[in-house]
Design an enzyme around this catalytic site. Sequence first.
Site, PDB file in Angstrom:
ATOM      1  N   ASP A  75      36.350  54.858  15.786  1.00 20.58           N
ATOM      2  CA  ASP A  75      37.393  55.890  15.823  1.00 20.58           C
ATOM      3  C   ASP A  75      36.815  57.233  16.283  1.00 20.58           C
ATOM      4  N   ARG A  85      22.229  33.982   2.665  1.00 23.04           N
ATOM      5  CA  ARG A  85      23.060  35.121   2.237  1.00 23.04           C
ATOM      6  C   ARG A  85      22.198  36.307   1.838  1.00 23.04           C
ATOM      7  N   GLU A 120      29.182  32.183   5.585  1.00 21.11           N
ATOM      8  CA  GLU A 120      28.312  32.223   4.394  1.00 21.11           C
ATOM      9  C   GLU A 120      29.092  32.619   3.148  1.00 21.11           C
ATOM     10  N   ILE A 153      29.810  25.790  13.960  1.00 23.89           N
ATOM     11  CA  ILE A 153      28.386  25.614  13.683  1.00 23.89           C
ATOM     12  C   ILE A 153      27.538  26.456  14.651  1.00 23.89           C
ATOM     13  N   GLN A 175      35.209  69.681   9.730  1.00 26.01           N
ATOM     14  CA  GLN A 175      34.979  69.128   8.388  1.00 26.01           C
ATOM     15  C   GLN A 175      35.357  67.653   8.339  1.00 26.01           C
ATOM     16  N   SER A 189      21.827  36.083  13.399  1.00 27.68           N
ATOM     17  CA  SER A 189      22.380  34.768  13.038  1.00 27.68           C
ATOM     18  C   SER A 189      21.448  33.644  13.470  1.00 27.68           C
ATOM     19  N   ARG A 203      30.550  65.855  21.859  1.00 27.97           N
ATOM     20  CA  ARG A 203      31.953  65.795  22.267  1.00 27.97           C
ATOM     21  C   ARG A 203      32.623  67.124  21.900  1.00 27.97           C
ATOM     22  N   GLY A 215      25.092  21.941   9.517  1.00 25.06           N
ATOM     23  CA  GLY A 215      26.485  21.486   9.481  1.00 25.06           C
ATOM     24  C   GLY A 215      26.981  21.272   8.067  1.00 25.06           C
ATOM     25  N   THR A 219      30.319  23.279   7.048  1.00 26.55           N
ATOM     26  CA  THR A 219      31.761  23.560   7.141  1.00 26.55           C
ATOM     27  C   THR A 219      32.489  22.467   7.913  1.00 26.55           C
TER      28      THR A 219
HETATM   29  P1  TGC Z   1      29.693  24.975  -8.360  1.00 24.70           P
HETATM   30  O1  TGC Z   1      30.225  24.096  -9.443  1.00 24.70           O
HETATM   31  O2  TGC Z   1      29.698  26.439  -8.554  1.00 24.70           O
HETATM   32  O3  TGC Z   1      28.194  24.514  -8.023  1.00 24.70           O
HETATM   33  C1  TGC Z   1      27.859  23.185  -7.674  1.00 24.70           C
HETATM   34  C2  TGC Z   1      26.367  23.051  -7.891  1.00 24.70           C
HETATM   35  O4  TGC Z   1      25.665  23.966  -7.052  1.00 24.70           O
HETATM   36  C3  TGC Z   1      24.932  24.928  -7.845  1.00 24.70           C
HETATM   37  N1  TGC Z   1      25.116  26.228  -7.212  1.00 24.70           N
HETATM   38  C4  TGC Z   1      24.172  26.848  -6.515  1.00 24.70           C
HETATM   39  N2  TGC Z   1      22.907  26.524  -6.266  1.00 24.70           N
HETATM   40  C5  TGC Z   1      22.199  27.383  -5.503  1.00 24.70           C
HETATM   41  N3  TGC Z   1      22.720  28.504  -4.975  1.00 24.70           N
HETATM   42  C6  TGC Z   1      23.992  28.839  -5.195  1.00 24.70           C
HETATM   43  N4  TGC Z   1      24.515  29.936  -4.629  1.00 24.70           N
HETATM   44  C7  TGC Z   1      24.786  28.009  -5.991  1.00 24.70           C
HETATM   45  N5  TGC Z   1      26.077  28.044  -6.402  1.00 24.70           N
HETATM   46  C8  TGC Z   1      26.255  26.944  -7.149  1.00 24.70           C
HETATM   47  C9  TGC Z   1      25.546  24.852  -9.216  1.00 24.70           C
HETATM   48  O5  TGC Z   1      24.638  25.226 -10.209  1.00 24.70           O
HETATM   49  C10 TGC Z   1      25.934  23.403  -9.303  1.00 24.70           C
HETATM   50  O6  TGC Z   1      24.759  22.661  -9.557  1.00 24.70           O
HETATM   51  P2  TGC Z   1      24.807  21.356 -10.496  1.00 24.70           P
HETATM   52  O7  TGC Z   1      23.379  20.967 -10.682  1.00 24.70           O
HETATM   53  O8  TGC Z   1      25.483  21.792 -11.763  1.00 24.70           O
HETATM   54  O9  TGC Z   1      25.606  20.349  -9.736  1.00 24.70           O
HETATM   55  O10 TGC Z   1      30.487  24.586  -7.066  1.00 24.70           O
HETATM   56  P3  TGC Z   1      31.895  25.010  -6.656  1.00 24.70           P
HETATM   57  O11 TGC Z   1      32.501  23.877  -5.910  1.00 24.70           O
HETATM   58  O12 TGC Z   1      32.645  25.603  -7.830  1.00 24.70           O
HETATM   59  O13 TGC Z   1      31.514  26.173  -5.634  1.00 24.70           O
HETATM   60  C11 TGC Z   1      32.311  27.180  -5.487  1.00 24.70           C
HETATM   61  C12 TGC Z   1      31.961  28.076  -4.275  1.00 24.70           C
HETATM   62  C13 TGC Z   1      33.281  28.538  -3.726  1.00 24.70           C
HETATM   63  C14 TGC Z   1      31.153  29.244  -4.778  1.00 24.70           C
HETATM   64  C15 TGC Z   1      31.147  27.334  -3.188  1.00 24.70           C
HETATM   65  O14 TGC Z   1      31.814  26.176  -2.797  1.00 24.70           O
HETATM   66  C16 TGC Z   1      30.920  28.233  -1.996  1.00 24.70           C
HETATM   67  O15 TGC Z   1      29.954  28.992  -1.955  1.00 24.70           O
HETATM   68  N6  TGC Z   1      31.801  28.163  -0.944  1.00 24.70           N
HETATM   69  C17 TGC Z   1      31.606  28.880   0.295  1.00 24.70           C
HETATM   70  C18 TGC Z   1      30.991  27.949   1.311  1.00 24.70           C
HETATM   71  C19 TGC Z   1      30.118  28.671   2.301  1.00 24.70           C
HETATM   72  O16 TGC Z   1      29.603  29.745   2.048  1.00 24.70           O
HETATM   73  N7  TGC Z   1      29.880  28.050   3.443  1.00 24.70           N
HETATM   74  C20 TGC Z   1      28.980  28.586   4.393  1.00 24.70           C
HETATM   75  C21 TGC Z   1      28.671  27.571   5.458  1.00 24.70           C
HETATM   76  S1  TGC Z   1      27.192  27.921   6.369  1.00 24.70           S
HETATM   77  C22 TGC Z   1      27.538  29.278   7.270  1.00 24.70           C
HETATM   78  O17 TGC Z   1      28.528  29.903   7.174  1.00 24.70           O
HETATM   79  C23 TGC Z   1      26.464  29.675   8.195  1.00 24.70           C
HETATM   80  S2  TGC Z   1      26.798  31.065   9.133  1.00 24.70           S
HETATM   81  C24 TGC Z   1      25.204  31.455   9.460  1.00 24.70           C
HETATM   82  C25 TGC Z   1      24.990  32.404  10.549  1.00 24.70           C
HETATM   83  O18 TGC Z   1      25.414  32.197  11.713  1.00 24.70           O
HETATM   84  O19 TGC Z   1      24.272  33.397  10.260  1.00 24.70           O
HETATM   85  P1  FAD Z   2      39.003  28.824   4.704  1.00 25.64           P
HETATM   86  O1  FAD Z   2      38.045  28.270   3.710  1.00 25.64           O
HETATM   87  O2  FAD Z   2      40.113  27.960   5.164  1.00 25.64           O
HETATM   88  O3  FAD Z   2      39.593  30.176   4.116  1.00 25.64           O
HETATM   89  C1  FAD Z   2      40.801  30.768   4.605  1.00 25.64           C
HETATM   90  C2  FAD Z   2      41.146  31.968   3.709  1.00 25.64           C
HETATM   91  O4  FAD Z   2      41.398  31.512   2.368  1.00 25.64           O
HETATM   92  C3  FAD Z   2      40.027  32.999   3.601  1.00 25.64           C
HETATM   93  O5  FAD Z   2      40.555  34.289   3.633  1.00 25.64           O
HETATM   94  C4  FAD Z   2      39.428  32.715   2.236  1.00 25.64           C
HETATM   95  O6  FAD Z   2      38.814  33.862   1.648  1.00 25.64           O
HETATM   96  C5  FAD Z   2      40.686  32.321   1.469  1.00 25.64           C
HETATM   97  N1  FAD Z   2      40.401  31.554   0.258  1.00 25.64           N
HETATM   98  C6  FAD Z   2      39.665  30.428   0.158  1.00 25.64           C
HETATM   99  N2  FAD Z   2      39.641  29.997  -1.118  1.00 25.64           N
HETATM  100  C7  FAD Z   2      40.366  30.878  -1.840  1.00 25.64           C
HETATM  101  C8  FAD Z   2      40.711  30.985  -3.215  1.00 25.64           C
HETATM  102  N3  FAD Z   2      40.291  30.093  -4.105  1.00 25.64           N
HETATM  103  N4  FAD Z   2      41.478  32.012  -3.598  1.00 25.64           N
HETATM  104  C9  FAD Z   2      41.914  32.923  -2.684  1.00 25.64           C
HETATM  105  N5  FAD Z   2      41.625  32.879  -1.380  1.00 25.64           N
HETATM  106  C10 FAD Z   2      40.860  31.866  -0.968  1.00 25.64           C
HETATM  107  N6  FAD Z   2      29.491  26.943   8.833  1.00 25.64           N
HETATM  108  C11 FAD Z   2      28.424  26.084   8.802  1.00 25.64           C
HETATM  109  O7  FAD Z   2      28.419  25.125   8.047  1.00 25.64           O
HETATM  110  N7  FAD Z   2      27.347  26.300   9.618  1.00 25.64           N
HETATM  111  C12 FAD Z   2      27.280  27.341  10.478  1.00 25.64           C
HETATM  112  O8  FAD Z   2      26.280  27.506  11.185  1.00 25.64           O
HETATM  113  C13 FAD Z   2      28.391  28.249  10.542  1.00 25.64           C
HETATM  114  N8  FAD Z   2      28.395  29.269  11.447  1.00 25.64           N
HETATM  115  C14 FAD Z   2      29.531  30.026  11.606  1.00 25.64           C
HETATM  116  C15 FAD Z   2      29.612  30.965  12.640  1.00 25.64           C
HETATM  117  C16 FAD Z   2      30.768  31.694  12.840  1.00 25.64           C
HETATM  118  C17 FAD Z   2      30.854  32.645  13.978  1.00 25.64           C
HETATM  119  C18 FAD Z   2      31.867  31.527  11.961  1.00 25.64           C
HETATM  120  C19 FAD Z   2      33.118  32.314  12.139  1.00 25.64           C
HETATM  121  C20 FAD Z   2      31.792  30.621  10.940  1.00 25.64           C
HETATM  122  C21 FAD Z   2      30.640  29.849  10.751  1.00 25.64           C
HETATM  123  N9  FAD Z   2      30.577  28.854   9.753  1.00 25.64           N
HETATM  124  C22 FAD Z   2      29.501  28.004   9.689  1.00 25.64           C
HETATM  125  C23 FAD Z   2      31.742  28.558   8.960  1.00 25.64           C
HETATM  126  C24 FAD Z   2      31.988  29.544   7.816  1.00 25.64           C
HETATM  127  O9  FAD Z   2      31.091  29.337   6.784  1.00 25.64           O
HETATM  128  C25 FAD Z   2      33.440  29.335   7.365  1.00 25.64           C
HETATM  129  O10 FAD Z   2      34.269  29.894   8.381  1.00 25.64           O
HETATM  130  C26 FAD Z   2      33.722  30.012   6.043  1.00 25.64           C
HETATM  131  O11 FAD Z   2      33.009  29.381   4.991  1.00 25.64           O
HETATM  132  C27 FAD Z   2      35.222  29.980   5.697  1.00 25.64           C
HETATM  133  O12 FAD Z   2      35.769  28.720   5.894  1.00 25.64           O
HETATM  134  P2  FAD Z   2      37.099  28.558   6.778  1.00 25.64           P
HETATM  135  O13 FAD Z   2      36.874  29.247   8.074  1.00 25.64           O
HETATM  136  O14 FAD Z   2      37.427  27.126   6.827  1.00 25.64           O
HETATM  137  O15 FAD Z   2      38.206  29.363   5.981  1.00 25.64           O
END
Ligand code: TGC
Ligand code: FAD
Length: 394
Positions: A347, A254, A374, A174, A290, A102, A279, A141, A143
Amino acid sequence: MNAKPQLATLNPYDLFDVRAMLSEEERMVQDTVARFTDERVLPIIGECFDKGEFPKHLVPEIAAMGLLGSSLPTEYGCAGMNAVSYGLICQELERGDSGIRSFVSVQSSLCMYPIYAYGSEAQRQQYLPKMAAGEIIGCFGLTEPHGGSDPANMKTHARRDGGDWVINGAKMWITNGNLAHIAIVWAMTDDGIQGFIVPTDTPGFKAQEIHRKMSLRASVTSALFFDNVRVPDSQRLPNVKGLKGPLGCLTQARYGITWGPIGAAIACLKEANEYAKTRILFNRPIAATQAVQVKLAEMARRITLAQLLSLQLGRLKDAGKMQPTQVSLAKWNNIRVAIDIAREARDILGGSGITTEYCPIRHALNLESVITYEGTETVHQLVVGRELTGINAF
Ligand code: TGC
Ligand code: FAD
């Protein structure tokens, strides 16, 4: 007629010899990181997890191996490796612990990548070499507390004030938040979502570590707060606007995360296999039953498929052909594979499996975060569903 095949001894953790499909350079990268994980991570990681501590002292060594921003060009002090090498780095680090992977994912794909892809030349020169050296640590940042799956509904906003921007709002979950010198902050502006490089010592910026985690305990996770945080326009990433900015970074991260859990899964299969052979129950090793062999074989089958999936994804990425939907499918598949394997391995270890003396429960708990961050598993399933049907079901 085909010649009779020679029966070779297979590597139980690489049954289809994926390694033979790697270049010499890729194998060298894998071996270097594998050695680091074996010698530097595995001896300490159980204790780090128990104590809830990120092993920060390893950062200079990680940097010295070229693992930070490894795919970015050498002119910025980076290693200029290909995508498959980056994947192998993630796999070998996560064989140690998801928290170490991460750290590297966030620094490389979520902080250095946007500076490289969306930043000005001055920003690249200022930040990338020091970030590659591990001297500047970043966090990302996106989320927010009200719901991470839908980042388009962003409340954190940045208001233009003369030559400055004033940021208010909050971010949640974050990674590296309390370690970071800079935060890549995504904020809503009058002109849509934009990214800012915010030094974490800017007045009004606060990072608060999140405690009581049962997952990713060897990683720092924080909430960020912005109270009239003022930065000059030169800290804005000038070359992207809209959600595609952060989503573009997520595609990079991702991709690496499709590889990482393969490492965790291999570690769990190895532990379960070794344990099962020693074990003795009902006068024979449980590996001779099996039921246990089917479980181990099932793990190996699923790891093999995940390895082939990520390698093909990496080759597509290196050819400039990788699509976000393919990344979603691989992230969904490979983490599901790994979390199921970690639980099954736990398990097989019986009661011993509930302690962090063995790795499966640590990996299983970590993977609860990896399957959520992600993009949750459901989000990635819906991305694939949208591709198939053309209907947005979010
Ligand atoms: P949507 O209408 O699909 O797209 C908006 C604009 O973005 C473009 N696009 C992308 N571009 C690059 N890569 C992708 N994967 C892309 N997906 C979409 C798209 O073409 C469009 O561009 P434009 O020019 O037309 O404006 O947007 P949406 O609102 O329908 O998105 C839907 C959804 C659910 C897929 C998106 O909101 C999403 O991926 N949600 C999940 C958010 C997420 O993954 N958050 C992660 C936060 S960071 C984190 O978790 C770090 S943990 C790291 C660690 O510790 O290792
Ligand atoms: P929510 O979005 O509230 O989702 C709750 C539930 O609803 C989930 O089960 C989801 O699958 C479900 N759900 C959502 N939409 C739908 C739908 N349309 N239909 C059906 N089900 C749905 N974020 C950053 O920006 N930067 C970071 O560095 C980062 N690091 C992280 C590290 C850790 C350890 C963790 C746990 C999270 C981190 N995140 C980070 C945040 C992470 O990306 C979010 O937790 C994740 O995107 C989900 O958002 P949420 O927790 O608010 O859940």
